[in-house]
Enzyme design. Sequence first.
Site, short mmCIF file in Angstrom:
data_model
loop_
_atom_site.label_atom_id
_atom_site.label_comp_id
_atom_site.label_asym_id
_atom_site.label_seq_id
_atom_site.Cartn_x
_atom_site.Cartn_y
_atom_site.Cartn_z
N HIS A 1 0.74 -0.96 0.09
CA HIS A 1 0.11 -0.06 0.03
C HIS A 1 0.88 1.21 0.09
O HIS A 1 2.06 1.26 0.19
CB HIS A 1 -0.76 0.01 1.35
CG HIS A 1 -0.28 0.10 2.58
ND1 HIS A 1 0.10 -1.05 3.33
CD2 HIS A 1 0.18 1.15 3.11
CE1 HIS A 1 0.73 -0.78 4.59
NE2 HIS A 1 0.68 0.55 4.43
N HIS B 1 4.04 6.85 3.99
CA HIS B 1 4.96 6.04 3.68
C HIS B 1 4.46 5.05 2.68
O HIS B 1 3.26 5.21 2.29
CB HIS B 1 5.14 5.15 4.95
CG HIS B 1 4.11 4.48 5.39
ND1 HIS B 1 3.14 4.73 6.44
CD2 HIS B 1 3.39 2.99 5.22
CE1 HIS B 1 2.23 3.98 6.76
NE2 HIS B 1 2.53 2.95 5.89
N GLU C 1 7.93 0.82 4.97
CA GLU C 1 7.26 -0.25 5.91
C GLU C 1 7.60 -1.81 5.06
O GLU C 1 7.30 -1.48 3.93
CB GLU C 1 5.96 -0.05 6.33
CG GLU C 1 5.23 -1.10 7.03
CD GLU C 1 3.75 -0.81 7.50
OE1 GLU C 1 3.15 0.06 6.56
OE2 GLU C 1 3.13 -1.48 8.57
#
Lengths: 134, 134
Positions: free
Chosen positions: B7, B79, B130
């Site tokens: 994502h 992010h 991440e």
Amino acid sequence: MIGRLNHVAIAVADVEKASKVYASTLGAKVGPAEIVAEHGVKVVFVELPNTKIELLEPYGENSPIAAFVEKNPAGGIHHVCYEVDDIVKARDHLKSEGARVLGDGSPRIGAHGKPVLFLHPKDFCGTLVELEQA
Amino acid sequence: MIGRLNHVAIAVADVEKASKVYASTLGAKVGPAEIVAEHGVKVVFVELPNTKIELLEPYGENSPIAAFVEKNPAGGIHHVCYEVDDIVKARDHLKSEGARVLGDGSPRIGAHGKPVLFLHPKDFCGTLVELEQA
């Protein structure tokens, strides 16, 4: 209206160095650097299984990403690009919703040889959005 | 090493307002807002055909995205999240390459119930990354 996430563009000062981060440190599939003079960028494509990351370095005079890299010398995410089926229909819908399309609102041919438009970050969650006709 | 782009996370001051931008203006498939109290966020998932956009609003005291939204009141990309097969192997590889893993380096359980780690933006093209074990 929007379809696939075509790419996430990350602007950096040195695309060869950024390439190494993605190839060696993150272990991704990274292509060679290519100069796209008419768009003022040197670009490296990172191919992920479901989308692409585009690493962009300013190239030549008046690069559209020069100011961004000056402000963000460590680099940063510059824009996201969503695919649409019909860019003129998309633009007309966006305008009817009151969203701002950058430039004169006419699609131009982007770095992939397809019609693109950029949308105003203030109207899209602080994010510069490129639309590309798929 | 890295696999799919799981994502792109966009942090905003008001996730309901951001939802409308993605649902009405951009015509994407947008889910309901959910509070993930233990991660200090209210989240909306935008489902694209190949990946997700996560719209995040700070929730509660000490939200990890509160400072970002204060600095970027119009919102912004917070992010990107890449999938890995084995997060401990990934961490060990990153450390051997000299890259900084945030926190104490131990994976914690992320908002999707899977082990995650965050990587230092300065080592990754100015981008907070991440990693999520797929």
